[in-house]
Design a protein around this motif. Structure first.
Motif, short mmCIF file in Angstrom:
data_model
loop_
_atom_site.label_atom_id
_atom_site.label_comp_id
_atom_site.label_asym_id
_atom_site.label_seq_id
_atom_site.Cartn_x
_atom_site.Cartn_y
_atom_site.Cartn_z
N SER A 62 -21.66 -115.85 66.69
CA SER A 62 -22.93 -115.37 66.10
C SER A 62 -23.85 -114.86 67.40
O SER A 62 -24.67 -114.03 67.40
CB SER A 62 -23.34 -116.44 65.45
N GLY A 63 -23.88 -115.79 68.46
CA GLY A 63 -25.15 -115.51 69.59
C GLY A 63 -24.92 -114.07 70.18
O GLY A 63 -25.67 -113.60 70.81
N LEU A 66 -27.05 -111.36 69.25
CA LEU A 66 -28.53 -111.20 69.87
C LEU A 66 -28.56 -110.24 70.84
O LEU A 66 -29.57 -109.46 71.10
CB LEU A 66 -28.72 -112.50 70.28
N PHE A 93 -37.77 -113.21 69.34
CA PHE A 93 -36.96 -113.64 68.25
C PHE A 93 -35.56 -114.44 69.16
O PHE A 93 -35.11 -115.49 68.90
CB PHE A 93 -36.51 -112.85 67.34
N VAL A 94 -35.03 -113.39 70.01
CA VAL A 94 -33.90 -113.65 70.75
C VAL A 94 -34.25 -114.94 71.76
O VAL A 94 -33.32 -115.83 71.60
CB VAL A 94 -33.51 -112.59 71.91
N ALA A 97 -33.90 -118.18 69.59
CA ALA A 97 -32.65 -118.46 69.41
C ALA A 97 -31.79 -118.88 70.52
O ALA A 97 -31.08 -119.94 70.28
CB ALA A 97 -31.89 -116.96 68.64
N VAL A 100 -32.09 -122.48 70.66
CA VAL A 100 -31.41 -123.30 69.73
C VAL A 100 -30.02 -123.15 70.41
O VAL A 100 -29.26 -124.41 70.44
CB VAL A 100 -31.59 -122.59 68.57
N TYR A 101 -29.39 -122.31 70.91
CA TYR A 101 -28.15 -122.18 71.37
C TYR A 101 -28.02 -123.07 72.56
O TYR A 101 -26.75 -123.65 72.74
CB TYR A 101 -27.63 -120.68 71.67
N TRP A 118 -28.22 -120.45 78.76
CA TRP A 118 -28.87 -120.00 77.57
C TRP A 118 -30.36 -120.39 77.73
O TRP A 118 -31.03 -119.47 77.47
CB TRP A 118 -28.38 -120.99 76.33
#
Length: 204
Positions: A62-63, A66, A93-94, A97, A100-101, A118
């Motif tokens: 999913s990442g 981005l 937003f990226v 995220a 979080v990753y 990350w």
């Protein structure tokens, strides 16, 4: 993250950093952004289809979107001469995220090195937000240098290591990676400040 795609993310980040530094024309950087953006959208789609409902595999793929969306957005904006604010706010937003990753890499996947990577990407996309979304052009040169210097250590180098079976991820290696990242960001700050000082001296 798919290592073939990661390899080419290193290439497009390098070109985009040089674009921010005024070394590569905006339209000239557009096609590579489209190529890599398309790759980073097709790859996770294939991985998710092949995952067979495996949530960990889907999470891992999913990442990539981005970055795929970022580079497609940048490529289209460059070629169509669009305003940069949309890319800038998407970058916020990226960046969120990516944090979080990073946490997922540290505490769920047991991959602290990629957790550091990350976080480095979160920093870069935060800078894109400040420069493109909020118009803080005074940070443009620092952002350009940070992107150039971090592009290979966070993308191409780990991609090559993973593809050759030489990638390792443990606490000491993560600390080393974090230390290298700090040094590179500090170097970017020095390079951007040095150029600004030279420009001010020339003007005077």
């Amino acid at each position: 993250m798919n290592n073939v795609g990661l390899l080419y993310v290193g290439a497009v980040l390098l070109v985009n950093g040089l674009m921010l530094l005024g070394k590569v024309p905006t339209r000239s950087a557009g096609p590579l952004n489209l190529f890599v953006g398309a790759l980073q959208c097709v790859t996770p789609t294939v991985l998710i289809i092949q995952a067979g409902g495996d949530t960990d595999a889907i999470l891992g793929a999913s990442g990539l979107y981005l970055f795929g969306f970022t580079y497609l957005y940048v490529g289209i904006a460059n070629l169509a001469n669009l305003e940069p604010e949309g890319v800038g706010w998407f970058s916020l937003f990226v960046a969120g995220a990516a944090v979080v990753y990073a946490g997922i890499s540290f505490w769920r996947q047991g991959d602290p090195v990629f957790g550091v990577i990350w976080l480095a990407w979160a920093l870069l996309w935060s800078l894109f937000f400040l420069v493109l979304g909020l118009g803080m052009t005074g940070l443009t040169r620092f952002t350009g240098w940070a992107v150039v210097l971090l592009s290979q250590p966070t993308c191409s180098v780990p991609a090559f290591l993973a593809m050759t079976g030489a990638y390792t991820s443990d606490g000491p290696t993560a600390l080393l990676a974090a230390g290298i990242g700090v040094v590179l960001v500090a170097t970017a700050a020095l390079l951007s400040r040095e150029r600004a000082t030279q420009a001010a001296t020339a003007t005077a």
